[in-house]
Structure formats: structure tokens, C-alpha cells
Design an enzyme around this catalytic site. Structure first.
Site, mmCIF file in Angstrom:
data_model
loop_
_atom_site.group_PDB
_atom_site.id
_atom_site.type_symbol
_atom_site.label_atom_id
_atom_site.label_comp_id
_atom_site.label_asym_id
_atom_site.label_seq_id
_atom_site.Cartn_x
_atom_site.Cartn_y
_atom_site.Cartn_z
ATOM 1 N N LYS A 50 0.762 -0.936 -0.010
ATOM 2 C CA LYS A 50 -0.085 -0.294 -0.017
ATOM 3 C C LYS A 50 0.578 0.852 0.033
ATOM 4 O O LYS A 50 1.597 1.139 0.728
ATOM 5 C CB LYS A 50 -1.040 -0.107 1.062
ATOM 6 N N ARG B 29 -7.184 -0.259 0.916
ATOM 7 C CA ARG B 29 -7.729 -1.543 0.286
ATOM 8 C C ARG B 29 -8.356 -1.414 -0.498
ATOM 9 O O ARG B 29 -7.675 -3.065 -1.024
ATOM 10 C CB ARG B 29 -9.030 -2.597 1.836
ATOM 11 N N GLU C 137 -9.337 3.505 2.164
ATOM 12 C CA GLU C 137 -9.119 3.861 0.717
ATOM 13 C C GLU C 137 -7.673 2.090 0.583
ATOM 14 O O GLU C 137 -7.565 2.600 -0.836
ATOM 15 C CB GLU C 137 -8.583 4.884 0.352
ATOM 16 N N LYS D 253 -10.147 12.789 8.073
ATOM 17 C CA LYS D 253 -9.895 12.389 9.200
ATOM 18 C C LYS D 253 -9.530 13.470 10.277
ATOM 19 O O LYS D 253 -9.525 15.035 9.922
ATOM 20 C CB LYS D 253 -8.188 11.984 9.170
#
Length: 502
Positions: free
Chosen positions: A262, A348, A346, A274
Site C-alpha cells: 500500500k 484496501r 482507501e 480524518k
């Protein structure tokens, strides 16, 4: 990286600025610390380091405690440093690795350090040398006006070992040290300077001079190839995404491992933004891709007889008028659709594209590594990473090689009853599900995108969630600095060695 060498010299004779010895904590409360491996020291120094005198000097023997005292001419080095190993008088390799790292880190500003720790086996000597290499790290790229006050890392480390020099051991220590340092450097680089295109350039630089091929898919190639996850996550940023494939394929390969990382160069959360308090560390959300890149480079440098393909799924997750929205539906490479219920889930999505891509190359096994979920930190804290897998044997194998490498990974399940929480009324699957056990739910999502072998069985796959351990927001400890830690590199490299049978 310091210059690390091995020597069979007596501790008293080795030329160095500081001689490092190991001290164990008192076996009982109120007792005296215990000097380890001091048999080759001159009698005058052994007497000076007697237990009651050590206690009077404030020497505790606790991990991370390093105390310096003058040698008074008893040995060639003018200074003796005592590094704590905890309560055991027979420290294991990881304890030695941490003690060496703590000593070398504390002795920054010193030119040459000699480590006379109780290491006699190859595993113990390797651990001491590796800990020293990992401990001698500093990230000073952005310190300008205040740089004059910084103490530079130790330049030379001499590891005292009864068996003397071993070129293969030193080659591996150098490769590991450089790979971990590369990962740390990438993680520590501000996101204004490390963004998808520049990350791809850094990958090409890391492969320069090595038998590694680098293929970069830009936003146009990603759109044409149907990489909807990476495109969707990157839509909100002015700096478009990339998928980088790095491959090392020696002619004598004994197996083929696909690594997927990732690479979110900054994760604001997108429109599911966030809180500000947790956003500063989100430059580290590309730590998995950095670890994959560094591991492939290290495997090539060591000429391991194993084929390794690395996929770096790189995007910047930002809110804007072009960003993906909660309730959007993305089409992942291969055709599976995903309903995006939370744009902050995001990682994944980009991994899904890369897992499909990796599966299509028919590897023997796939390992992905990602700073994927806050749930990992809730479950296991900031120093222990998680391992999930669709194959019990592979999960156990990853845990075993992680232990051999000195990294803490804990096996976690993929409970099938949680899969239903990912069902979507409008798409094949949703990107979030049950809140409780969120780390496991994320693993179940990723499992959907792992391909099958010719016999119809799923390719063995393991998922490493390094969300907490990838970035040390506190004080340095052992060989681990503040900031990027380089976690997972040593485990992945050891796995490749295990596959290669070396």
C-alpha cells in the site's frame, strides 16, 4: 549505514573510540547488575566493573540503558559503554540486536565503536551487527539551521566475534541495513516531496544498477487497464496515482513470490476526512509500498535464487471537488465492483487492484503489507504487527520467519461470519463492514481479490497489517528511531530466503 566489520581481537586490544560491553539487570530486586562476557578483559577493568561498583555508577542493565565510563587506560578504547540487556544473563539474538542498536544510537557523534557483546553463534553475531547497522540511522534531510548541533551517526562499527570475519554475513547486514534505511527515508519524507510520481522515480533510483526491472503505469494507463480502485482513491488529488511493478527474476529461481504494498503518500481520509490530531503521521501511509520496494532491491543485491515481483499501489487520498464520494461504486481490475461507504478505507481499494494484477502472474504465494487499519493498533499496539492469511501454513510460516528476523508479528484469524457485513445492495462488495474486528474485516475484503491457481484453489496469500509499528511517534528505542521504522523489510527478506532455501 556505518562500515561494519568483524574482528577476532581481544576487547582490550581493538582500536576504537568506545568499547561496548553488555550488562544484565540484577537477578533480584536490590541486587547488583551483572557484567556479561568480561572474561577477556584485563583484571583491573573487571574489578572496576564489579557489581556493587556498577550499581554505584547508576548502571541498571535495563534495555535501552547505556552508561559511559572512562577506561582509565585498561583497554585501547578510552571509553567503555555498558549497554543493558534486561534480566537474562543469556540474551537471545533479538535482545542482542536491540542492545547493540541502543548502544550505537546513543553513541552518535563517535567515529569508531567496538561491540564486545556475548555473541558466539552466527545468529548472535549477525544480530549484533544488524542491530548496530539499524541503530546508526538519522534523517537529517530537512534540518538546515539547526543541523550544526546534531551528532552524526557512528561511522565504523567493529563487532568482536570469536570466529572472525564472514563476508556473506556482512553482505547481508549491509543489504538489510540499506533496505531498512531506504524504507525509513521514504516514510520520513514529507508528502509535498513524496507523491505518486516522485515515489515512482524513487523506485527507479532504488533499482538502478540492480537486475531489477521497473514498470510504471500512469493515470492514463491505469484508466485504460481498469484499475478502478487506484484511480478512485487518487481522483481527489492534483497529483495523479501510479502503479509501479518492480521485478527481480534470476535464471536459477526456486520459486516466485509476489509482494504487494500500500502506497498512500498522504491520507487525509478523503471526503470522510480524518481529525486533524491524527493526520500528521499519515505521511507514513505508504510504508508498505516502501517496504516492498526495499525488499525487492535487497533480494536482487544478495542475488537470492527466487523470483520476486513487487507491486507498489501509489495514490494520494485528498478531498476536493473531484474526489470519490461515499456511495460511489468503483470497478476493480478484473471486473468486481465495490461500493465506497467510507473514503478513509482507501488502502484496501488500491491493494485490490494490485492483488488482482499480482494474481494474474501466477505466483507461488502472495504477501501484501499495509498500514491498513486503526483496528490493528487497538488490538496489538504500536510494536506488534498482524498476520492474516487464507492458508494456515503460510500464516505460520510468516510468523516463524518474522521471529527469525527479530520482528514481532502475531497471527490473526479471518472469521467467515464477518464476511456478510461487507455485503452491498448495489455492488459486489462494500469497502467497510462490521466495526468491531475491523482489522479482520479488512483482511476478508482483500481476500476477495486474491486469484486462483490452475487447479481452482486460491493462491496462498498473507496480509500484513503494520499500521501501528510502521511509524514511531514516540522516543527512539533499541535500534528503532523516532519516525519511520522500516518494519516488515526484515520479515519479507527472510521469507524470500526461506522460499529460496538459503
Amino acid at each position: 549505514m556505518p562500515v561494519v566489520s568483524l574482528s577476532a581481537d581481544r576487547p582490550a586490544d581493538v582500536p576504537a573510540d568506545v568499547l561496548v560491553l553488555a550488562v544484565a539487570a540484577p537477578p533480584e530486586p536490590g541486587g547488583d547488575p551483572v557484567l556479561l562476557g568480561g572474561g577477556d578483559l584485563p583484571e583491573s577493568l573487571r574489578a572496576a566493573l564489579d557489581g556493587p561498583l556498577l550499581r554505584g555508577l547508576g548502571v541498571s542493565g535495563r534495555p535501552d540503558a547505556v552508561t559511559r565510563i572512562p577506561s582509565a587506560g585498561a583497554v585501547s578504547a578510552p571509553v567503555v559503554a555498558l549497554t543493558g540487556v534486561g534480566g537474562s544473563t543469556t540474551p537471545d539474538p533479538e535482545t542482542l540486536r536491540r542492545a547493540a542498536g541502543a548502544a550505537v544510537r546513543t553513541l552518535a557523534g563517535t567515529t569508531t565503536v567496538a561491540l564486545a557483546l556475548p555473541a558466539t553463534t552466527d545468529a548472535e553475531v549477525n544480530a549484533v551487527a544488524e542491530g548496530a547497522a539499524l541503530g546508526a540511522y538519522a534523517f537529517g534531510t530537512y534540518r538546515v539551521k539547526t543541523a550544526a548541533g546534531d551528532r552524526p551517526p557512528v561511522e565504523n562499527v567493529v563487532v568482536l566475534a570469536p570466529q572472525g570475519g564472514d563476508d556473506a554475513l556482512l553482505d547481508r547486514v549491509g543489504a538489510v541495513g540499506d533496505a531498512v534505511a531506504l524504507t525509513r527515508d521514504l516514510v520520513n519524507t514529507p508528502p509535498a516531496d513524496l507523491y505518486p510520481a516522485s515515489f515512482a522515480e524513487r523506485a527507479a533510483e532504488a533499482a538502478d544498477g540492480l537486475p531489477v526491472t521497473v514498470t510504471v503505469l500512469d493515470e492514463q494507463a491505469l484508466a485504460e487497464g481498469g484499475y478502478g480502485g487506484i484511480i478512485g482513491v487518487g481522483k481527489g488529488s492534483a497529483r495523479p496515482p501510479r502503479l509501479v511493478h518492480v521485478e527481480y527474476a534470476p535464471a536459477d529461481a526456486r520459486g516466485y513470490v509476489a509482494l504487494v504494498g500500500k502506497g498512500i503518500t498522504f491520507d487525509s481520509g478523503g471526503l470522510s476526512i480524518k481529525p486533524a490530531s491524527g493526520m500528521a503521521e499519515m505521511k507514513s501511509d505508504m510504508a508498505g509500498a516502501a517496504a516492498v520496494l526495499a525488499t525487492v532491491a535487497a533480494a536482487a543485491r544478495l542475488q537470492l535464487p527466487v523470483r520476486v515481483g513487487g507491486w507498489l499501489a501509489i495514490a494520494e487520498n485528498m478531498p476536493s471537488g473531484t474526489a470519490q464520494r461515499p456511495s460511489d461504486v468503483l470497478t476493480i481490475r478484473g471486473g468486481r465492483t465495490v461500493e465506497v461507504l467510507n473514503t478513509d478505507a482507501e488502502g484496501r481499494l488500491v491493494l485490490a487492484d494490485a492483488l488482482v494484477d499480482a494474481s494474474q502472474t501466477a505466483p507461488d504465494l502472495i504477501v501484501d503489507v499495509a498500514t491498513l487499519t486503526g483496528a490493528q493498533t487497538v488490538a496489538l499496539g504500536k510494536r506488534v504487527s498482524a498476520v492474516m492469511a487464507n492458508d494456515d501454513g503460510l500464516r505460520e510460516r510468516v510468523v516463524r520467519v518474522a521471529g527469525e528476523a527479530g520482528e514481532q508479528f502475531w497471527p490473526m484469524p479471518l472469521p467467515p461470519e464477518l464476511r456478510a457485513s461487507l455485503d452491498s445492495p448495489v455492488a459486489d462488495i462494500a469497502n467497510i463492514g462490521e466495526r468491531f474486528g475491523g482489522m479482520l474485516v479488512a483482511g476478508l475484503f482483500l481476500a476477495e481479490f486474491v486469484g486462483t491457481r490452475e487447479d481452482g484453489e486460491r493462491i496462498p496469500w498473507a496480509h500484513l497489517d503494520i499500521a501501528g509499528p510502521a511509524f514511531n511517534g514516540g522516543s527512539a528505542h533499541g535500534y528503532t528511531p523516532a519516525g519511520g521504522t522500516g518494519v516488515a523489510v526484515r520479515t519479507l527478506l527472510r521469507l524470500l530466503e526461506d522460499v529460496a532455501g538459503v
